[in-house]
Design an enzyme around this catalytic site. Structure first.
Site, PDB file in Angstrom:
ATOM      1  N   GLU A 178      47.280  70.102  22.101  1.00  0.00           N
ATOM      2  CA  GLU A 178      46.367  70.082  22.562  1.00  0.00           C
ATOM      3  C   GLU A 178      46.178  71.151  23.374  1.00  0.00           C
ATOM      4  OE1 GLU A 178      43.495  68.132  22.504  1.00  0.00           O
ATOM      5  OE2 GLU A 178      44.458  67.065  20.956  1.00  0.00           O
ATOM      6  N   SER A 462      23.818   5.669  36.466  1.00  0.00           N
ATOM      7  CA  SER A 462      24.920   4.569  36.507  1.00  0.00           C
ATOM      8  C   SER A 462      26.316   5.333  36.967  1.00  0.00           C
ATOM      9  CB  SER A 462      25.127   3.702  35.510  1.00  0.00           C
ATOM     10  OG  SER A 462      23.713   2.957  35.191  1.00  0.00           O
TER      11      SER A 462
END
Length: 762
Positions: A178, A462
């Site tokens: 690089e 219920s």
């Protein structure tokens, strides 16, 4: 005149030059300030990660039931045909399974992976031992799975490391390919720029940048990716400023932590530390020269050269890097040859943890009470939760599959418009700890993010009735004068009842529109009778019922009206899950928990969340109710559980609202509690009972989720007497009363003393 004009022009030029110098100086000073603020401040925005609970292995556990291999695959473990010799590998052998566990940074106590031998026989774990020293292991956790991330814009995965942690070979490889003159230039490489300018002139556009490592770092940190001369100018100035202030080693460290190295779905892989894990499942310090060269080669075009998809291209690029390193004398010829022919194994990116978006949203909501949004999205917190990923998968699939089945079997429930479909939620809790191990807030998070488990307010119908019976049993521990204790055998009156409620006449009806005369408490609950339940609530005291609901964790508004007993007031499903957790836990209330602990990016614990435990009801009252809820499953409205083949000891209650808009089932075994709700968001009628709509989801899910657990029954507490009674009259059974009887549980001292009368039958 000409001299005056010339002097004026010189004066203007001088002023313009001075102004330009001043402007440029101010601009440079500003750029320098930007650099210092970023590099010396919070350099990276790190997403917070949400982890599941670790999964525990122990002797006696079912290998298939635990879904061991599915868990290993999602965590990135790879099966090998030889011995498991490296972290992240597992292998089958004559004794069972060998797994080389990963390292994992648990808060304050980082775990170092080791080889674990799991001995099995007949599909069951019979023992475990440390494969390195042979020591017996009685319980071992496998690391948690990543289930979500909190971030601002993009999810960037990054493992920050110091320069000394990067292998020299990787540093040399990156510099070689690089920026070979990195150690000699001052941020800008004139030769590189000249070469790039010539190429750009030939192409009549910007095709090459000639950037140094420092310029690349500047571009990633501070600038956009557009190729313009203005951006290039800023890049050069800032690179020079960075080099004037920081050492080369500091720049390299920042670069190796910053650079983009690939993509895993929506997650970007940044920094060499994370790249080493992603491609090789290695710590970056353990990379070989060849692996280092391959990583360095990916920087130019990580997606194009991704070795998962383009292995040959990645290897060719690796060889280019190695040749460059050799030319620059960064490696010796023998190192070059060895690395050139080294076999590189690219680990396939694992499936990753199963997403649990509704659960993750709940975690985020709870964290926002103590952490600002900016902290959650950028400070790199590690959030450890109670979720079991495999159980969550089961929950998601069973809810989806059963809702689709309901729509197929009852076409009237089918809606074509997204967002108006039949919905459901499911909450699964470990009763002893209160850990929420699975949570489904709806059938499709992508369509609708509304979390019905934690945000919906629906009538419980219920499934609220057990609160009434629990209150009556609890009062019977210390019965007041003139008020006889209530037992499962107590007789209740099921005959027409006319009341005034909210200044209006109110006459409750049973589901079957019939009245059954005298019925036992057990029969009233097993068959979900409304009238006897209302009578019991009035006898017990409506305020007392509300007080019990609060102890159980129900915080929604409740009013002391007779309809309270039938679940007429809206609640949040999570509240009902909390209430049933108390029953499953023998009367002890454990706060439902989703978050176990939080650590910072450095692994240090920020907080740990302890279990919040308190006695809400007596073990005796809770056991009596559990025994009756077992009857619901065996003989009552929940008997479809047995018809569907679920054989474990279980207690539960169906729930159906009077207008048929909500269907519920809440049930538990000694090991797991699950609550299910089904309905429409807009409160349309579904015209189905809880047994028809919600119960099948419960059975489907629990059958899968409990596979790893051995079968057991609820523990009998002290001060409970079990007496054989006649089911009809609730009196002690005698042979002359007939063949039918039940073994009923009573609080000691409240069991019936009288025998049934001859000829009395069920």
């Amino acid at each position: 005149m000409k001299l005056t004009s010339l002097n004026n022009r010189r004066r203007i030029i001088l002023l313009a030059a001075l102004f330009s110098i001043l402007f440029f100086s101010i601009y440079v000073f500003y750029l320098r300030w930007v650099i210092v603020e970023r590099i010396e401040g919070k350099t990276w925005s790190l997403p917070s990660k949400v982890y599941s609970a670790p999964f525990g292995l122990y002797p006696g556990q079912s290998v298939a039931g635990s879904k061991l291999f599915s868990r290993l695959d999602r965590l990135g473990y790879h099966r090998v045909s030889r011995d498991a010799a490296a972290k992240g590998e597992y292998a089958m052998n004559s004794g069972g399974v060998a797994v080389y566990l990963h390292d994992f940074p648990y808060p304050d106590d980082p775990f170092k992976g080791f080889a674990l031998q799991i001995d099995t026989q007949g599909g069951t774990i019979t023992g475990m031992k440390n494969g390195q020293n042979g020591e017996a292991v009685f319980y071992q956790e496998i690391e948690p799975e990543l289930i979500a991330g909190f971030f601002e814009n993009n999810w960037e995965e990054r493992t920050l490391r110091k320069l000394k942690d990067f292998p020299p070979a990787l540093v040399r490889a990156v510099v070689s390919i690089e920026d070979e003159r990195f150690y000699t230039h001052h941020g800008v490489d004139p030769r590189g720029i000249a070469r790039a300018v010539l190429r750009n002139l030939r192409s009549s556009e910007i095709v090459q940048g000639g950037s140094t490592l420092t310029q690349q770092l500047v571009k990633n940190f501070f600038l956009d990716q557009k190729r313009t001369y203005t951006r290039k100018f800023n890049e050069i100035i800032m690179a020079l400023l960075v080099e004037s202030r920081y050492y080369k080693e500091e720049i390299l460290e920042a670069y190796l932590n910053e650079i983009y190295w690939g993509q895993k779905g929506e997650v970007g892989i940044f920094g060499a530390g994370k790249a080493a894990q992603f491609y090789f499942e290695k710590d970056v310090k353990d990379l070989t020269l060849a692996e280092s060269a391959l990583l360095a080669g990916l920087i130019r075009a990580p997606n194009h050269l991704d070795p998962h998809r383009n292995f040959k291209k990645a290897i060719d690029r690796k060889n280019v890097v190695l040749k460059k390193m050799l030319e620059l004398h960064h490696i010796r010829p023998e190192e070059y040859r060895q690395a050139l022919f080294e076999k590189i194994v690219i680990r396939e990116a694992s499936e990753g943890g199963h997403s649990a978006p509704f659960f993750a949203d709940l975690v985020r909501q709870q964290l926002l009470a103590n952490y600002p949004k900016a902290v959650l999205n950028s400070e790199g917190l590690n959030i450890f939760t109670t979720l079991d990923v495999e159980v969550q998968k089961m929950a998601d699939e069973t809810v989806r599959r059963n809702l689709e089945a309901l729509e197929k079997n009852y076409p009237r429930l089918k809606r074509d418009k997204k967002g108006e479909e039949l919905e459901g939620c499911l909450i699964a809790v470990m009763p002893q700890t209160g850990h929420v191990i699975a949570l489904v807030g709806g059938r499709n998070y992508q369509v609708n993010q509304f979390n019905r488990a934690t945000q919906a307010r629906r009538q419980p119908g219920s499934i609220f009735k057990p609160v009434v019976y629990l209150t009556a049993f609890e009062q019977s521990l210390a019965p007041s004068k003139g008020k006889p204790p209530v037992t499962p055998a107590t007789i209740l009156d099921d005959s027409p009842l006319n009341l005034i409620s909210d200044n209006k006449p109110w006459s409750p009806q049973n589901y079957d529109k019939l009245f059954h005369g005298n019925v036992t408490v057990r029969k009233a609950l097993e068959n979900s009778m409304n009238v006897p339940t209302v009578r019991l609530a009035l006898q017990t005291g409506l305020d007392a019922v509300i007080e019990s609901a609060r102890k159980l964790g129900i915080e929604s508004p409740l009013r002391p009206t007779p309809a309270l007993a039938l679940g007429s007031y809206e609640v949040i499903p999570m509240e009902m899950a909390s209430a049933y957790t108390v029953l499953a836990n023998g009367g002890t209330r454990v706060e439902l928990q989703t978050i176990k602990g939080i650590s910072g990016p450095d692994g240090k614990r920020l907080e740990g969340r302890e279990l919040q435990v308190g006695a809400a009801f007596s073990p005796q009252a809770s056991f009596l109710l559990t025994q009756m809820l077992k009857g619901v499953v065996e003989e009552g409205t929940g008997r479809k559980i047995r018809e569907m083949g679920f054989k474990r000891a279980a207690a539960g209650k169906t729930g159906t609202t009077n207008d048929y808009k909500d269907a519920w089932f809440a049930g538990y075994t000694p090991d797991l509690l699950t609550l299910v709700w089904v309905g429409f968001d807009n409160a349309e009628k579904i015209d189905l009972t809880g047994a028809a709509a919600a119960l099948p989801i419960w059975v489907d899910f629990m059958s899968l989720a409990l596979e790893e657990f051995p079968e057991n029954d609820f523990t009998l507490p002290q001060r409970i007497a079990v007496v054989r009674i006649s089911p009809a009259g609730g009196l002690k059974w005698a042979p002359e009363c007939g063949a039918e009887y039940i073994d009923e549980a009573f609080l000691e001292g409240t069991e019936p003393k009288e025998f049934c009368k001859p000829g009395e039958k069920k």
